[in-house]
Design a protein around this motif. Structure first.
Motif, short mmCIF file in Angstrom:
data_model
loop_
_atom_site.label_atom_id
_atom_site.label_comp_id
_atom_site.label_asym_id
_atom_site.label_seq_id
_atom_site.Cartn_x
_atom_site.Cartn_y
_atom_site.Cartn_z
N GLU A 7 0.82 -1.20 0.00
CA GLU A 7 0.00 0.00 0.00
C GLU A 7 0.86 1.26 0.00
OE1 GLU A 7 -3.32 0.64 -0.35
OE2 GLU A 7 -3.24 -1.47 -0.96
N ASP A 8 2.13 1.13 0.47
CA ASP A 8 2.94 2.34 0.67
C ASP A 8 3.76 2.72 -0.56
OD1 ASP A 8 4.66 0.21 0.75
OD2 ASP A 8 5.87 0.96 2.42
N ILE A 9 3.23 2.43 -1.74
CA ILE A 9 3.93 2.83 -2.97
C ILE A 9 3.75 4.33 -3.18
CG2 ILE A 9 3.93 2.60 -5.49
CD1 ILE A 9 4.87 0.07 -4.15
N VAL A 10 4.86 5.04 -3.34
CA VAL A 10 4.77 6.47 -3.63
C VAL A 10 5.41 6.73 -4.99
CG1 VAL A 10 5.32 8.80 -2.87
CG2 VAL A 10 4.94 7.00 -1.17
N LEU A 11 4.65 7.37 -5.88
CA LEU A 11 5.18 7.70 -7.20
C LEU A 11 5.50 9.18 -7.27
CD1 LEU A 11 2.85 5.74 -9.64
CD2 LEU A 11 5.04 5.03 -8.69
N ARG A 12 6.54 9.49 -8.03
CA ARG A 12 6.87 10.88 -8.29
C ARG A 12 6.83 11.06 -9.80
NH1 ARG A 12 12.78 13.24 -6.89
NH2 ARG A 12 13.34 11.90 -8.63
N LEU A 13 6.03 12.02 -10.25
CA LEU A 13 6.00 12.33 -11.67
C LEU A 13 6.92 13.52 -11.90
CD1 LEU A 13 2.22 11.89 -12.62
CD2 LEU A 13 4.03 10.19 -12.43
N VAL A 72 6.06 13.27 -18.47
CA VAL A 72 6.61 13.07 -17.13
C VAL A 72 7.34 11.74 -17.06
CG1 VAL A 72 4.99 14.49 -15.81
CG2 VAL A 72 4.40 12.12 -16.35
N GLU A 73 8.37 11.71 -16.23
CA GLU A 73 9.01 10.44 -15.96
C GLU A 73 8.45 9.93 -14.64
OE1 GLU A 73 13.21 9.62 -18.13
OE2 GLU A 73 12.50 11.63 -17.68
N VAL A 74 8.26 8.60 -14.55
CA VAL A 74 7.63 8.02 -13.37
C VAL A 74 8.72 7.41 -12.49
CG1 VAL A 74 5.92 6.37 -12.55
CG2 VAL A 74 5.65 7.44 -14.79
N ASP A 75 8.86 7.95 -11.28
CA ASP A 75 9.82 7.39 -10.33
C ASP A 75 9.05 6.76 -9.17
OD1 ASP A 75 11.75 8.59 -11.90
OD2 ASP A 75 11.90 10.37 -10.62
N VAL A 76 9.68 5.74 -8.58
CA VAL A 76 9.05 5.11 -7.42
C VAL A 76 10.03 5.19 -6.24
CG1 VAL A 76 9.86 2.75 -7.95
CG2 VAL A 76 7.78 3.07 -6.61
N GLY A 77 9.51 5.43 -5.05
CA GLY A 77 10.35 5.47 -3.85
C GLY A 77 10.74 4.06 -3.43
N TYR A 78 11.99 3.91 -3.00
CA TYR A 78 12.44 2.59 -2.53
C TYR A 78 13.48 2.77 -1.45
CZ TYR A 78 16.92 3.13 -4.95
OH TYR A 78 18.15 3.57 -5.33
N SER A 79 13.78 1.68 -0.75
CA SER A 79 14.85 1.72 0.23
C SER A 79 15.78 0.55 -0.01
CB SER A 79 14.27 1.65 1.65
OG SER A 79 13.55 0.45 1.80
N ASN A 80 16.97 0.64 0.59
CA ASN A 80 17.94 -0.43 0.46
C ASN A 80 17.90 -1.29 1.70
OD1 ASN A 80 19.92 -1.32 -1.43
ND2 ASN A 80 20.38 0.86 -1.75
N GLU A 81 17.52 -2.55 1.54
CA GLU A 81 17.46 -3.41 2.72
C GLU A 81 18.37 -4.60 2.49
OE1 GLU A 81 13.37 -4.24 3.79
OE2 GLU A 81 12.92 -2.08 3.73
N GLY A 82 19.47 -4.61 3.23
CA GLY A 82 20.44 -5.70 3.11
C GLY A 82 20.95 -5.86 1.69
N GLY A 83 21.25 -4.73 1.05
CA GLY A 83 21.79 -4.78 -0.30
C GLY A 83 20.74 -5.03 -1.36
N ARG A 84 19.49 -5.10 -0.94
CA ARG A 84 18.43 -5.33 -1.91
C ARG A 84 17.49 -4.14 -1.96
NH1 ARG A 84 13.78 -9.96 -1.94
NH2 ARG A 84 12.68 -8.74 -3.51
N ARG A 85 17.09 -3.77 -3.18
CA ARG A 85 16.18 -2.64 -3.32
C ARG A 85 14.76 -3.10 -3.02
NH1 ARG A 85 18.15 0.42 -8.79
NH2 ARG A 85 19.95 1.45 -7.85
N VAL A 86 14.13 -2.41 -2.08
CA VAL A 86 12.76 -2.76 -1.74
C VAL A 86 11.86 -1.56 -2.02
CG1 VAL A 86 11.20 -3.50 0.10
CG2 VAL A 86 13.54 -4.41 -0.01
N VAL A 87 10.89 -1.77 -2.88
CA VAL A 87 9.98 -0.70 -3.28
C VAL A 87 9.07 -0.33 -2.11
CG1 VAL A 87 8.06 -0.17 -4.81
CG2 VAL A 87 10.03 -1.40 -5.67
N GLY A 88 8.82 0.97 -1.96
CA GLY A 88 7.90 1.42 -0.91
C GLY A 88 8.43 2.65 -0.22
#
Ligand code: PHE
Length: 378
Positions: A256-262, A274-290
């Motif tokens: 549910e916590d997907i955030v898009l940036r146009l 517009v270009e579509v970007d998504v927020g993500y974080s780095n968890e243990g070397g892996r990119r996790v969307v949200g």
């Protein structure tokens, strides 16, 4: 006892003594075969006078019938016995494990395409397709990319030779009329043009498929996958685009916590773009969307391009821009597959290494459905 009776008794006991079907058949041939003795007896009737024949025939016929019956009966009993002994000797152990059959697996790209189709179908989108061998006009011109557009350059795009060297069927402008040179499509956007020309407006479709660019490094392969989206109606605006993409990504990533940036951008075939970007974080070397990309420990990642379809594109495709408007987007399928399923090297997608496929592939039974979840993990 007549001679005939003696021979008959001998034959009957030989038949009774036969221990298998081959022996029984020998007896049949000896008595009833073309040159068997019963057949010869029958033949001899032909040389007799009518009186003699009337005397002798019934006895011979009777012998023939008796022997034939005996053979049939013996045959039935030999066959029954053979079946009995087969049943007695062959037992099937149903508890034994079944032999292992190697099973293929569904490539993550195919799986993700099915997931896309499933989610967008729920939003009322049809799936459209177009040729991978495209012409210049559908791939560039009708998308408002003029002759001088840099993407049209040889070093970005795979063109086919202008004409076949042996003088055979050419792919030259001349051969294809107005449509221009043939090429490997560089994006799925020509499907926008083909679909609008075919069905007119309104339109609500996605077009997943292969695209090609002359590009190769750790994050680019000369062939990759995109999904195009196109919605044309009377009052479609950018808000619809944002809602559609957000709704799609929430369902796709099951978060549910997907955030898009146009982010404002430029494409010749959309205005504004517009270009579509998504927020993500780095968890243990892996990119996790949200999460929001500007938050602590987060960042933005580009997933694709989009915008409001340029009125010139509608005109090229024969749709009246005075009446219709809409949005389009193009997303990288490989990239969203990597993000969802945690692969980190794009090139491995297309190496065809069975070990990779066994690890990341999907069971054919894991059909994505909205009710069962589009997020099955390998
Ligand atoms: N076709 C563009 C590309 O491949 C993506 C895109 C599609 C942008 C639709 C806007 C609208 O880069």
């Amino acid at each position: 006892m007549t001679d005939l009776d003696t021979r008959k008794d001998e034959a009957l006991s030989a038949i009774a003594a036969a221990s298998d079907l081959a022996q029984l058949d020998e007896q049949r041939v000896a008595a009833l075969g073309k040159k068997g003795w019963v057949s010869l007896e029958l033949k001899s009737l032909g040389t007799m006078s009518p009186d003699e024949r009337q005397q002798a025939a019934p006895a011979i016929q009777a012998v023939r019938a008796e022997i034939a019956d005996a053979i049939a009966a013996k045959k039935a009993s030999l066959e029954a016995a053979a079946l009995e002994s087969q049943l007695a000797s062959e037992t099937i152990d149903l508890t034994l494990p079944a032999p292992e059959t190697p099973r293929g697996s569904i490539h993550p790209v195919s799986q993700v395409m099915d997931e896309l189709a499933e989610i967008f179908a729920d939003l009322g989108f049809a799936v459209a397709t177009g040729p991978e061998i495209e012409d210049d006009w559908h791939n560039f011109t009708a998308l408002n990319m003029d002759e001088s557009h840099p993407a049209r350059a040889m070093h970005d795009t795979f063109y086919f030779p202008d004409a076949a060297p042996d003088g055979g069927p050419a792919s030259s402008s001349e051969a294809v009329g107005q449509t221009g040179r043939m090429l490997l499509r560089t994006h799925t956007s020509p499907v926008q043009i083909r679909s609008m020309m075919q069905q007119g407006a309104p339109v609500r479709l996605i077009a997943p498929g292969r695209v090609y660019r002359s590009d190769s490094d750790a994050t680019h392969t000369p062939m990759f996958h995109q999904v195009e989206g196109l919605v044309i109606d009377r009052d479609i605006h950018l808000g619809h685009l944002k809602w559609t993409l957000e709704t799609f990504f929430r369902a796709f990533f099951e978060r549910e916590d997907i955030v898009l940036r146009l982010r404002p951008s430029y494409f010749p075939f959309t205005e504004p773009s517009v270009e579509v970007d998504v927020g993500y974080s780095n968890e243990g070397g892996r990119r996790v969307v949200g999460g929001h990309g500007d938050e602590e420990g987060h960042d933005w990642m580009e997933l694709g391009g989009s915008g409001m379809v340029n009125p010139r594109v509608l005109e090229f495709a024969g749709v009246d821009p005075g009446e219709w408007q809409g949005f389009a987007f193009g997303l990288g399928i490989d990239r969203i597959a990597m993000l969802k399923y945690g692969m980190n090297d794009l090139r491995a997608f297309f190496d065809g290494d069975p070990r990779w496929l066994r690890h990341y592939g999907f069971s054919p039974f894991d059909q994505p459905t909205l009710s069962a979840g589009v997020g099955v993990r390998p």
